[in-house]
Motif scaffolding. Structure first.
Motif, PDB file in Angstrom:
ATOM      1  N   GLY A 184      24.419  51.067  32.762  1.00  0.00           N
ATOM      2  CA  GLY A 184      23.546  50.095  33.413  1.00  0.00           C
ATOM      3  C   GLY A 184      24.318  49.326  34.473  1.00  0.00           C
ATOM      4  N   PHE A 185      23.602  48.599  35.336  1.00  0.00           N
ATOM      5  CA  PHE A 185      24.320  47.948  36.430  1.00  0.00           C
ATOM      6  C   PHE A 185      25.332  46.925  35.919  1.00  0.00           C
ATOM      7  N   GLY A 186      25.049  46.315  34.781  1.00  0.00           N
ATOM      8  CA  GLY A 186      25.980  45.337  34.204  1.00  0.00           C
ATOM      9  C   GLY A 186      27.344  45.924  33.907  1.00  0.00           C
ATOM     10  N   ALA A 187      27.420  47.242  33.709  1.00  0.00           N
ATOM     11  CA  ALA A 187      28.717  47.878  33.468  1.00  0.00           C
ATOM     12  C   ALA A 187      29.615  47.728  34.695  1.00  0.00           C
ATOM     13  N   GLU A 188      29.015  47.817  35.864  1.00  0.00           N
ATOM     14  CA  GLU A 188      29.772  47.656  37.105  1.00  0.00           C
ATOM     15  C   GLU A 188      30.264  46.219  37.256  1.00  0.00           C
ATOM     16  N   VAL A 189      29.400  45.282  36.882  1.00  0.00           N
ATOM     17  CA  VAL A 189      29.794  43.872  36.949  1.00  0.00           C
ATOM     18  C   VAL A 189      30.966  43.630  35.989  1.00  0.00           C
ATOM     19  N   ALA A 190      30.864  44.197  34.784  1.00  0.00           N
ATOM     20  CA  ALA A 190      31.922  44.020  33.783  1.00  0.00           C
ATOM     21  C   ALA A 190      33.246  44.595  34.274  1.00  0.00           C
ATOM     22  N   ALA A 191      33.175  45.782  34.868  1.00  0.00           N
ATOM     23  CA  ALA A 191      34.407  46.424  35.349  1.00  0.00           C
ATOM     24  C   ALA A 191      35.067  45.591  36.440  1.00  0.00           C
ATOM     25  N   THR A 192      34.246  45.039  37.316  1.00  0.00           N
ATOM     26  CA  THR A 192      34.790  44.244  38.423  1.00  0.00           C
ATOM     27  C   THR A 192      35.447  42.968  37.896  1.00  0.00           C
ATOM     28  N   ILE A 193      34.812  42.329  36.931  1.00  0.00           N
ATOM     29  CA  ILE A 193      35.387  41.111  36.349  1.00  0.00           C
ATOM     30  C   ILE A 193      36.710  41.452  35.661  1.00  0.00           C
ATOM     31  N   ALA A 194      36.711  42.552  34.901  1.00  0.00           N
ATOM     32  CA  ALA A 194      37.932  42.936  34.185  1.00  0.00           C
ATOM     33  C   ALA A 194      39.073  43.213  35.161  1.00  0.00           C
ATOM     34  N   GLU A 195      38.738  43.780  36.291  1.00  0.00           N
ATOM     35  CA  GLU A 195      39.768  44.156  37.248  1.00  0.00           C
ATOM     36  C   GLU A 195      40.230  42.983  38.111  1.00  0.00           C
ATOM     37  N   ASP A 196      39.291  42.162  38.524  1.00  0.00           N
ATOM     38  CA  ASP A 196      39.620  41.132  39.527  1.00  0.00           C
ATOM     39  C   ASP A 196      39.734  39.716  38.981  1.00  0.00           C
ATOM     40  N   ALA A 197      39.397  39.516  37.711  1.00  0.00           N
ATOM     41  CA  ALA A 197      39.528  38.156  37.149  1.00  0.00           C
ATOM     42  C   ALA A 197      40.238  38.191  35.794  1.00  0.00           C
ATOM     43  N   PHE A 198      41.001  39.250  35.558  1.00  0.00           N
ATOM     44  CA  PHE A 198      41.623  39.456  34.244  1.00  0.00           C
ATOM     45  C   PHE A 198      42.478  38.268  33.817  1.00  0.00           C
ATOM     46  N   ASP A 199      43.241  37.745  34.734  1.00  0.00           N
ATOM     47  CA  ASP A 199      44.167  36.659  34.395  1.00  0.00           C
ATOM     48  C   ASP A 199      43.453  35.378  33.987  1.00  0.00           C
TER      49      ASP A 199
END
Lengths: 327, 334
Positions: free
Chosen positions: A268-283
């Motif tokens: 679902g589209f939320g998977a893309e949102v989750a991946a982006t958050i994990a990658e760009d806001a991990f810290d």
């Protein structure tokens, strides 16, 4: 300014754009008599049947003919009666509309708008309930908008019609008449690709779109009241292109992210949102990026009890918020 | 002095026009051969061409007004593209995927013709998806009160695709200025016509859509031209669509990656080569005193010189800037 339903706001936007620009015309099944949801009611009487055109029942050609008409100087707004019936037009949308500009090195462009009612919660069964945004958000060259409020519907539909690219305009059918909202009579547009922060909060960021925005706001109000959890709610409004900066800025502030969408969980589209958050806001994260969505069963079973069991609702969202807040 | 219109069977074409038709046909044949040669030399990764289809393609396109009427082609239509005004240079730049290719700047496969100025709409590879576009263009033409005609091309395989049915039905309902041209070469890659349709003449389907359909000898360029001219007149006068089926034969494999000996005999191909459109029209020109053998030779030499120059130019032309692959996903607004 008057209070309007979303279907009235859609009709206003179509009417205003047809009046504003004589290149704009609508076509689709039953649109001449207003369409099954009455979104085109009155347009044929005012603008004539050439500009509010009933077509044969053939979705691929409704979109294909729209593409052609757009190449020859018109701005078609195609209505597909239900999102569940758009699949025969997938080839025209994905192979043709989305790729024409790119494949011709920018020589040709395809300014069409494809409107369609989507979403569940109205006892629509497996063929009047589907969410289709993820299919199209995956395709470069398309813009994809999901609306579930009268104000957004009018402003974003105007932007879609004026956009020089192909735009998928998905209208949540449960929001058509379930509530009213102030909608300005005058002309206004909402930019495509810009999210709206619907509620300020500090404990977590809830990212959503479509009808789930309304449910998420209800849930956020409930958890604020009974547990003192402060949830920031972001309505993406557009899933392609989507407002990454707005989401990332919020997550960097709150440290937690919950993504809520009505579509099936997997892909679902939320998977893309989750991946982006994990990658760009991990810290900045101090909890797992979490999703609430429909389980992976065909959306949606007809029976009310089955449908209620499957779909996200304010209670399920509130439960997800509490669980993530406790992390 | 013999007046031009006295040439029997010339369909009103002047001596110069008849020679021009032959020139375009020979040019189309030879550009196709050149692309296949460049492919075998390892210079172009892929070639899809239409040797054998020249009468069907040039005959129909010659009835159009270039730059006014619209062409929605498929991947064999080298003859359509050249007749409407694309050049061997345009096609060879596309074949070699060069930056300045007006088709696509190296983005689309070769033989996916495109020219905004000539109203040849950029094509794709899924079969027959262009047919509804022609209908939409014709719809806009009608709604805007223009007398522009849209002509769309597809093969006998394409005729089986649902989009063609939908598009013809739509065009019939709205009586649109569109012409459907089926280049029936009797094979959809390896599948013979008998496995593609249960009727002998695909044009009979037009009756079901409420407009005329005609099957013509697709290797007789003047017969094709005659049918196309009539269809263009009908469309331009507001009398609606026409379906033209031009029966022909592909003299080469489907693409550079196909081996047609797997599905048809060499004898069959040889038989069709003898009755190919260039052989026939060349003989007709001589028999009717329009051109001598020597004059035909001169026409052919002129075409080859153009193709040689185009090849040289295209080979020397630069490839695209790699980073330009990121551009034009969306319209770049000012």
């Amino acid at each position: 300014m008057a209070e309007k339903t979303m279907v009235e706001a859609v009709r206003d936007a179509l009417h205003d754009e047809m009046k504003r620009d004589e290149r704009v015309f609508v076509l689709g099944e039953d649109v001449g008599r207003g369409g099954v949801f009455r979104a085109t009611e009155g347009l044929r009487d005012e603008f004539g049947e050439d500009r509010c055109m009933d077509t044969p029942l053939a979705e691929a050609t409704i979109v294909g003919a729209s593409i052609g008409a757009s190449l020859n100087g018109l701005l078609p707004v195609a209505e597909i009666q239900f999102a569940d019936f758009i699949h025969p037009a997938f080839d025209q949308i994905v192979s043709e509309a989305a790729r024409l500009h790119y494949r011709s090195n920018g020589a040709w462009s395809c300014p069409i708008t494809v409107r369609t009612p989507y979403g569940a919660g109205v006892h629509g069964g497996p063929y009047h309930s589907q969410s289709i945004e993820a299919f199209y958000a995956h395709v470069p060259g398309l813009k994809v908008i999901c609306v579930a409020s009268p104000y957004d519907a009018k402003g974003l539909l105007k932007s879609a019609i004026r956009d020089p690219n192909p735009v998928m305009f998905l209208e949540h059918k449960k929001a058509y008449r379930s509530f009213r909202e102030e909608v300005p009579d005058e002309d206004y547009t909402i930019p495509i690709g810009v999210a709206e922060r619907k509620r300020e909060g500090s404990d977590m960021t809830l990212v959503t779109y479509g009808l789930m925005t309304r449910y998420s706001l209800e849930a956020a109000a409930a958890v604020q009241g009974d547990g003192g959890i402060s949830v920031e709610v972001i309505d993406l409004r557009t899933v392609s292109p989507w407002d990454k900066e707005c989401v990332l800025e919020s997550v960097r502030k709150t440290g937690k992210a919950l993504i809520v969408y009505e579509d099936n969980l997997t892909g679902g589209f939320g998977a893309e949102v989750a991946a982006t958050i994990a990658e760009d806001a991990f810290d900045f994260l101090d909890g797992p990026v979490t999703r609430i969505a429909s389980p992976d069963v065909p959306l949606a079973p007809y029976s009310g009890v089955l449908e209620e069991f499957i779909l996200p609702n304010p209670e399920k969202i509130a439960e997800g918020i509490r669980k993530l807040a406790a992390y | 002095m013999v007046s031009v219109s006295d040439v029997p069977g010339a369909q009103g074409l002047s001596r110069d026009q008849l020679r021009e038709v032959y020139f375009k046909m020979f040019l189309a044949r030879s550009v196709g051969e050149r692309e296949r040669m460049l492919n075998r030399m390892g210079k172009g990764p892929f070639a899809v061409t239409g040797e054998g289809h020249e009468a069907a393609q040039v005959g129909t396109a010659y009835a159009m007004t270039p730059g006014k009427d619209w062409a929605l082609t498929y991947y064999r239509d080298i003859g359509v593209a050249l007749t409407l005004g694309m050049t061997p240079r345009d096609l060879l730049l596309a074949h070699l995927a060069r930056a300045e290719s007006i088709e696509s700047g190296g983005r689309n496969m070769p033989s996916h013709f495109s020219s905004v100025d000539l109203r040849i709409v950029s094509g794709s590879a899924p079969v027959a998806t262009q047919v509804p576009h022609a209908v939409g263009i014709a719809l806009a033409s009608k709604l805007r009160g223009l007398d522009e005609v849209a002509v769309t091309y597809f093969g006998d395989g394409g005729a089986s695709v649902g989009d063609v049915h939908e598009a013809m039905n739509f065009a019939g309902v709205h009586s649109l200025p569109v012409i459907f041209v089926c280049e029936n070469n009797q094979y959809a890659i390896s599948v013979p016509a008998s496995k593609q349709a249960a009727v002998t003449d695909l044009s009979v389907r037009a009756q079901g859509y409420g407009f005329p359909g005609v099957t013509v000898d697709g290797n007789d360029v003047l017969a094709v031209y005659s049918a196309a001219r009539e269809a263009v007149e009908r469309a331009r006068n507001g009398d609606g669509p026409t379906f033209i089926e031009a029966k022909t034969y592909r003299l080469v494999p489907h693409t550079s990656d196909d081996d047609d000996s797997r599905y048809r005999s060499r004898e069959e191909v040889e038989e069709w080569r003898k009755k190919g459109p260039l052989v026939r029209f060349g003989a007709w020109l001589e028999e009717n005193g329009v051109a001598t053998k020597d004059e035909i030779g001169e026409i052919e030499a002129k075409a080859m010189a153009e193709i040689d120059a185009a090849t040289e130019y295209a080979e020397a032309a630069p490839t695209p800037d790699p980073a330009s692959a990121m551009r034009h996903v969306f319209v770049e607004e000012e």
